[in-house]
Design a protein around this motif. Structure first.
Motif, PDB file in Angstrom:
ATOM      1  N   GLU A 108       0.846  -1.191   0.000  1.00 45.99           N
ATOM      2  CA  GLU A 108       0.000   0.000   0.000  1.00 45.99           C
ATOM      3  C   GLU A 108       0.884   1.245   0.000  1.00 45.99           C
ATOM      4  N   TYR A 109       0.246   2.379  -0.316  1.00 48.13           N
ATOM      5  CA  TYR A 109       0.923   3.657  -0.142  1.00 48.13           C
ATOM      6  C   TYR A 109      -0.107   4.706   0.230  1.00 48.13           C
ATOM      7  N   HIS A 110       0.380   5.797   0.805  1.00 52.20           N
ATOM      8  CA  HIS A 110      -0.443   6.919   1.228  1.00 52.20           C
ATOM      9  C   HIS A 110       0.121   8.183   0.594  1.00 52.20           C
ATOM     10  N   LYS A 111      -0.671   9.241   0.572  1.00 51.41           N
ATOM     11  CA  LYS A 111      -0.179  10.523   0.068  1.00 51.41           C
ATOM     12  C   LYS A 111       0.366  11.351   1.240  1.00 51.41           C
ATOM     13  N   CYS A 112       1.133  10.660   2.089  1.00 51.63           N
ATOM     14  CA  CYS A 112       1.848  11.271   3.218  1.00 51.63           C
ATOM     15  C   CYS A 112       2.878  10.261   3.693  1.00 51.63           C
ATOM     16  N   LYS A 136      -5.501   5.591   1.138  1.00 55.39           N
ATOM     17  CA  LYS A 136      -4.867   4.277   1.054  1.00 55.39           C
ATOM     18  C   LYS A 136      -5.079   3.693  -0.332  1.00 55.39           C
ATOM     19  N   TRP A 137      -3.975   3.492  -1.054  1.00 58.64           N
ATOM     20  CA  TRP A 137      -3.988   2.828  -2.345  1.00 58.64           C
ATOM     21  C   TRP A 137      -3.318   1.477  -2.144  1.00 58.64           C
ATOM     22  N   LEU A 138      -3.953   0.405  -2.612  1.00 58.06           N
ATOM     23  CA  LEU A 138      -3.517  -0.953  -2.281  1.00 58.06           C
ATOM     24  C   LEU A 138      -3.408  -1.800  -3.540  1.00 58.06           C
ATOM     25  N   ILE A 139      -2.300  -2.520  -3.635  1.00 60.37           N
ATOM     26  CA  ILE A 139      -2.107  -3.500  -4.699  1.00 60.37           C
ATOM     27  C   ILE A 139      -1.815  -4.837  -4.024  1.00 60.37           C
ATOM     28  N   ALA A 140      -2.617  -5.842  -4.322  1.00 51.41           N
ATOM     29  CA  ALA A 140      -2.571  -7.100  -3.583  1.00 51.41           C
ATOM     30  C   ALA A 140      -1.977  -8.224  -4.419  1.00 51.41           C
ATOM     31  N   HIS A 141      -1.491  -9.248  -3.724  1.00 47.83           N
ATOM     32  CA  HIS A 141      -1.104 -10.486  -4.390  1.00 47.83           C
ATOM     33  C   HIS A 141      -2.357 -11.334  -4.580  1.00 47.83           C
ATOM     34  N   PRO A 142      -2.495 -12.015  -5.706  1.00 48.36           N
ATOM     35  CA  PRO A 142      -3.717 -12.789  -5.943  1.00 48.36           C
ATOM     36  C   PRO A 142      -4.021 -13.825  -4.856  1.00 48.36           C
ATOM     37  N   ASP A 143      -2.991 -14.313  -4.168  1.00 41.43           N
ATOM     38  CA  ASP A 143      -3.183 -15.350  -3.155  1.00 41.43           C
ATOM     39  C   ASP A 143      -3.354 -14.787  -1.745  1.00 41.43           C
ATOM     40  N   SER A 144      -3.783 -13.551  -1.628  1.00 38.09           N
ATOM     41  CA  SER A 144      -3.885 -12.893  -0.320  1.00 38.09           C
ATOM     42  C   SER A 144      -5.335 -12.680   0.091  1.00 38.09           C
ATOM     43  N   ILE A 145      -5.530 -12.434   1.385  1.00 35.93           N
ATOM     44  CA  ILE A 145      -6.856 -12.100   1.897  1.00 35.93           C
ATOM     45  C   ILE A 145      -7.376 -10.803   1.291  1.00 35.93           C
ATOM     46  N   PRO A 146      -6.562  -9.721   1.203  1.00 32.19           N
ATOM     47  CA  PRO A 146      -7.081  -8.504   0.573  1.00 32.19           C
ATOM     48  C   PRO A 146      -7.627  -8.752  -0.832  1.00 32.19           C
ATOM     49  N   ALA A 147      -6.954  -9.573  -1.632  1.00 32.09           N
ATOM     50  CA  ALA A 147      -7.440  -9.868  -2.985  1.00 32.09           C
ATOM     51  C   ALA A 147      -8.768 -10.607  -2.931  1.00 32.09           C
ATOM     52  N   VAL A 155       2.091   5.583  12.758  1.00 38.16           N
ATOM     53  CA  VAL A 155       1.667   6.985  12.814  1.00 38.16           C
ATOM     54  C   VAL A 155       1.363   7.472  11.405  1.00 38.16           C
ATOM     55  N   LEU A 156       0.177   8.087  11.247  1.00 37.70           N
ATOM     56  CA  LEU A 156      -0.243   8.608   9.952  1.00 37.70           C
ATOM     57  C   LEU A 156      -1.077   9.867  10.156  1.00 37.70           C
ATOM     58  N   THR A 157      -1.383  10.570   9.080  1.00 38.12           N
ATOM     59  CA  THR A 157      -2.310  11.695   9.188  1.00 38.12           C
ATOM     60  C   THR A 157      -3.689  11.162   9.568  1.00 38.12           C
ATOM     61  N   ALA A 158      -4.424  11.941  10.355  1.00 37.26           N
ATOM     62  CA  ALA A 158      -5.706  11.504  10.902  1.00 37.26           C
ATOM     63  C   ALA A 158      -6.678  11.138   9.779  1.00 37.26           C
ATOM     64  N   GLY A 159      -7.348  10.018   9.971  1.00 38.05           N
ATOM     65  CA  GLY A 159      -8.329   9.545   9.003  1.00 38.05           C
ATOM     66  C   GLY A 159      -7.804   8.518   8.028  1.00 38.05           C
ATOM     67  N   THR A 160      -6.477   8.410   7.901  1.00 36.01           N
ATOM     68  CA  THR A 160      -5.894   7.438   6.988  1.00 36.01           C
ATOM     69  C   THR A 160      -6.285   6.018   7.404  1.00 36.01           C
ATOM     70  N   ASN A 161      -6.609   5.203   6.432  1.00 36.15           N
ATOM     71  CA  ASN A 161      -7.001   3.798   6.615  1.00 36.15           C
ATOM     72  C   ASN A 161      -8.403   3.618   7.186  1.00 36.15           C
ATOM     73  N   GLU A 162      -9.167   4.712   7.328  1.00 36.50           N
ATOM     74  CA  GLU A 162     -10.562   4.544   7.715  1.00 36.50           C
ATOM     75  C   GLU A 162     -11.373   4.083   6.510  1.00 36.50           C
ATOM     76  N   PRO A 163     -12.455   3.350   6.742  1.00 34.06           N
ATOM     77  CA  PRO A 163     -13.255   2.859   5.607  1.00 34.06           C
ATOM     78  C   PRO A 163     -13.895   3.998   4.821  1.00 34.06           C
TER      79      PRO A 163
END
Length: 221
Positions: free
Chosen positions: A96-100, A193-204, A165-173
């Motif tokens: 994942e990555y964030h804009k901070c 939150k921008w996310l790129i997953a592996h096909p064999d992962s729970i996020p995918a 530690v992140l800027t407030a609100g990051t990773n909230e739904p």
């Protein structure tokens, strides 16, 4: 487990101590903030028996001098959140990555699997472009906004603990994922939150964009 033994057990993954110059592409070690209070708070935060537990903003951690310094100094007045990620993960699974920037503190020894957002091509990334960094207990690192990262990996059977530690609100739904306007928009997963997953992962399996090609890297301990 010390770094040299970890490196021997993982010969197919580029592996460095976080003090190595190779880390400078991804972040820097932070030494100026007082960590004793937050490390003491984390002694009371358990490691789950399996999987990971992530709390974006923890009341006990937020009620510290350190948390105030994160807002006033690390983010220069932008409200911050101090939470934690504890768990037993030993695989890459996603990036994942964030804009901070993100500040991570190793409460136990752990490994960070990192790459660079600028290596993503058409929302695809090969796992052989991922590098492992061993972070000893008590070390705080800033991960730049261009650094792809995810949950730490354990280096002992007991698992790991880390402060995030992140800027407030990051990773909230998000109430809903926005309709894609750009190619990058297909990676939006949560707030900031921008996310790129592996096909064999729970996020995918939950619908995250499956753009990591190659092996779902595993840290052997």
């Amino acid at each position: 487990m010390n770094f040299e033994r970890l490196k021997e057990k993982n010969p197919d993954i580029p592996f460095y101590p976080v003090t190595d110059a190779a880390f400078q592409t991804y972040g820097r070690i932070i030494t100026s903030y007082p960590l004793e209070e937050v490390l003491a708070v984390m002694e009371k935060k358990d490691i789950p028996e399996s999987g990971n537990k992530y709390t974006a903003s923890d009341p006990d951690l937020m009620d510290t001098e350190f948390a105030s310094l994160m807002t006033s100094h690390f983010y220069a007045g932008i409200p911050s959140q101090v939470g934690y990620c504890n768990g037993t993960t030993d695989r890459l699974n996603a990036l994942e990555y964030h804009k901070c920037s993100e500040l991570d503190i190793a409460v136990t020894d752990l490994v960070l699997l990192l790459s660079d957002v600028r290596l993503i091509r058409s929302n695809q990334l090969s796992s052989d472009q991922v590098t492992a960094f061993y972070v000893p207990r008590g070390i705080a690192v800033e991960l730049y906004a261009t650094t792809l990262h995810f949950a730490p990996c354990r280096v002992s059977p007991e698992g790991f603990k880390s402060i995030i530690v992140l800027t407030a609100g990051t990773n909230e739904p998000l109430a809903s994922l926005p309709e894609a306007v750009t190619l990058e928009d297909r990676l939006i997963w949560m707030k900031n939150k921008w996310l790129i997953a592996h096909p064999d992962s729970i996020p995918a399996s939950k619908g995250a964009y499956a753009g990591i090609q190659g092996e779902n890297l595993q840290i052997q301990i």
